[in-house]
Design an enzyme around this catalytic site. Sequence first.
Site, PDB file in Angstrom:
ATOM      1  N   GLU A 147     -31.548  35.360  -2.192  1.00  0.00           N
ATOM      2  CA  GLU A 147     -31.064  35.567  -3.490  1.00  0.00           C
ATOM      3  C   GLU A 147     -30.576  34.012  -3.775  1.00  0.00           C
ATOM      4  O   GLU A 147     -30.402  33.368  -2.695  1.00  0.00           O
ATOM      5  CB  GLU A 147     -30.250  36.387  -3.837  1.00  0.00           C
ATOM      6  CG  GLU A 147     -30.691  37.837  -3.975  1.00  0.00           C
ATOM      7  CD  GLU A 147     -29.584  38.956  -4.572  1.00  0.00           C
ATOM      8  OE1 GLU A 147     -30.273  40.122  -4.683  1.00  0.00           O
ATOM      9  OE2 GLU A 147     -28.573  38.833  -4.750  1.00  0.00           O
ATOM     10  N   TRP A 176     -36.605  31.451  -3.684  1.00  0.00           N
ATOM     11  CA  TRP A 176     -37.542  30.884  -2.633  1.00  0.00           C
ATOM     12  C   TRP A 176     -38.417  31.897  -2.291  1.00  0.00           C
ATOM     13  O   TRP A 176     -38.729  32.228  -1.086  1.00  0.00           O
ATOM     14  CB  TRP A 176     -36.654  30.332  -1.626  1.00  0.00           C
ATOM     15  CG  TRP A 176     -35.541  29.417  -2.167  1.00  0.00           C
ATOM     16  CD1 TRP A 176     -34.262  29.552  -2.123  1.00  0.00           C
ATOM     17  CD2 TRP A 176     -35.693  28.019  -2.397  1.00  0.00           C
ATOM     18  NE1 TRP A 176     -33.672  28.351  -2.451  1.00  0.00           N
ATOM     19  CE2 TRP A 176     -34.662  27.371  -2.794  1.00  0.00           C
ATOM     20  CE3 TRP A 176     -36.953  27.388  -2.784  1.00  0.00           C
ATOM     21  CZ2 TRP A 176     -34.529  26.215  -3.199  1.00  0.00           C
ATOM     22  CZ3 TRP A 176     -37.014  26.213  -3.234  1.00  0.00           C
ATOM     23  CH2 TRP A 176     -35.568  25.366  -3.594  1.00  0.00           C
ATOM     24  N   GLU A 377     -36.731  32.619   7.352  1.00  0.00           N
ATOM     25  CA  GLU A 377     -36.515  33.577   8.367  1.00  0.00           C
ATOM     26  C   GLU A 377     -35.714  33.195   9.300  1.00  0.00           C
ATOM     27  O   GLU A 377     -35.697  33.729  10.435  1.00  0.00           O
ATOM     28  CB  GLU A 377     -37.881  33.571   8.977  1.00  0.00           C
ATOM     29  CG  GLU A 377     -39.398  33.471   8.109  1.00  0.00           C
ATOM     30  CD  GLU A 377     -39.412  34.790   7.046  1.00  0.00           C
ATOM     31  OE1 GLU A 377     -38.448  35.538   7.108  1.00  0.00           O
ATOM     32  OE2 GLU A 377     -40.367  34.763   6.464  1.00  0.00           O
ATOM     33  N   GLY A 378     -34.479  32.961   8.745  1.00  0.00           N
ATOM     34  CA  GLY A 378     -33.238  32.626   9.645  1.00  0.00           C
ATOM     35  C   GLY A 378     -32.998  30.859  10.131  1.00  0.00           C
ATOM     36  O   GLY A 378     -33.719  30.609  10.890  1.00  0.00           O
ATOM     37  N   PHE A 397     -20.410  36.346  13.773  1.00  0.00           N
ATOM     38  CA  PHE A 397     -21.012  36.080  12.538  1.00  0.00           C
ATOM     39  C   PHE A 397     -19.901  36.117  11.662  1.00  0.00           C
ATOM     40  O   PHE A 397     -20.180  35.444  10.587  1.00  0.00           O
ATOM     41  CB  PHE A 397     -22.055  37.113  12.120  1.00  0.00           C
ATOM     42  CG  PHE A 397     -23.508  37.209  12.573  1.00  0.00           C
ATOM     43  CD1 PHE A 397     -24.279  36.492  12.229  1.00  0.00           C
ATOM     44  CD2 PHE A 397     -23.698  37.744  14.033  1.00  0.00           C
ATOM     45  CE1 PHE A 397     -25.544  36.310  12.695  1.00  0.00           C
ATOM     46  CE2 PHE A 397     -25.064  37.444  14.437  1.00  0.00           C
ATOM     47  CZ  PHE A 397     -25.936  36.988  13.918  1.00  0.00           C
TER      48      PHE A 397
END
Length: 398
Positions: A147, A176, A377-378, A397
């Site tokens: 988002e 995206w 993808e990270g 995290f």
Amino acid sequence: MPAQPPSTLPPFDSSDPLGLDDLLTDEDRAVRGTVRQWAADRVLPHIADWYERGELPGIRELAQELGSLGALGMSLTGYGCAGASAVQYGLACLELEAADSGIRSLVSVQGSLAMYAIWRFGSEEQKQEWLPRMAAGEVIGCFGLTEPDHGSDPAGMRTHARRDGTDWVLTGRKMWITNGSVAGVAVVWARTDDGIRGFVVPTATPGFSAPEITRKWSLRASVTSELVLDEVRLPADAVLPEVTGLRGPLHCLSHARYGIVWGAMGAARSCFEAALEYAGTREQFGKPIGGFQLTQAKLADMAVELHKGILLAHHLGRRLDAGKLRPEQISFGKLNNVREAIEICRTARTILGANGISLEYPVMRHATNLESVLTYEGTVEMHQLVLGKALTGLDAFR
């Protein structure tokens, strides 16, 4: 063991210095050759122009051609999918990204995200309705997770779905999204009262729109879009029934990241080959620049990282085929191979000098594309934290 007589050794192959082809079966090589030839015929003659213009014309025709090759949903079984091995799918990703990251992204999003989500978590009716047409390239899919304000932290997504009688009503935005503006179906993840759920959304549904994102300096030969969901009403059976929570989209992302581990090495190979050829023909100070020590040092380092990366991808593919590949190992591969691919591209640019920025060569195009691959993808940081948590047992995290 006695030393092997030098006369029996195979000759050194600059395109395969570690002899990695020995790890492949005849079927593996056939798959690789088919995809490589398709890319050479249908993409390479046009890709510089597409990139310069910032468009991917004929994407639906390309998708159908890729479907006829069996490249869409390639490692899935049933429903018209090829049922190829993980290694064969990886080899296809390498060859597609050697042409352009945008082409590999088209295939990855179609097969490893949109199709995989339906194949892994969908109902039998959803599978029968969508997967055969998607495998054939007749319907293009997209995957709506990221988002505008929530990329690396999908748990914070704002897109939500509420019940209205037996229907679902979706509202929110995704950003995206590869293939979004040309997709016939979108797999969209949304927050519900029961947790995060996935929804199969036909893009012709009222309230759904997908304006294309332009003015990109990376992945220019790729369709990238925003998804806007304005009170999109869906029937009860639009929800993916077999998963609730972030486990669903993260599982799909792991499948897509595996393809990137291979694909990044395709971009790196293209740049290395361009640099090697250029070094053999470009003369300065009376001889080819490939005859100078500093250039040879660059080429040697590039070859080492390129073929180490391919070996790593192959190892992960064999583990995936054996059902032993962990998400942390995919993070290991994505982190290493994309980072090293970018460094190979940058080094290749220095060998080509000023010509390295020209679209007559593939180097700058691959380098700018990989800046996107590094993020999607990270990001590097997210994969570092995945590995850090696995190594220490401590969650950093938050």
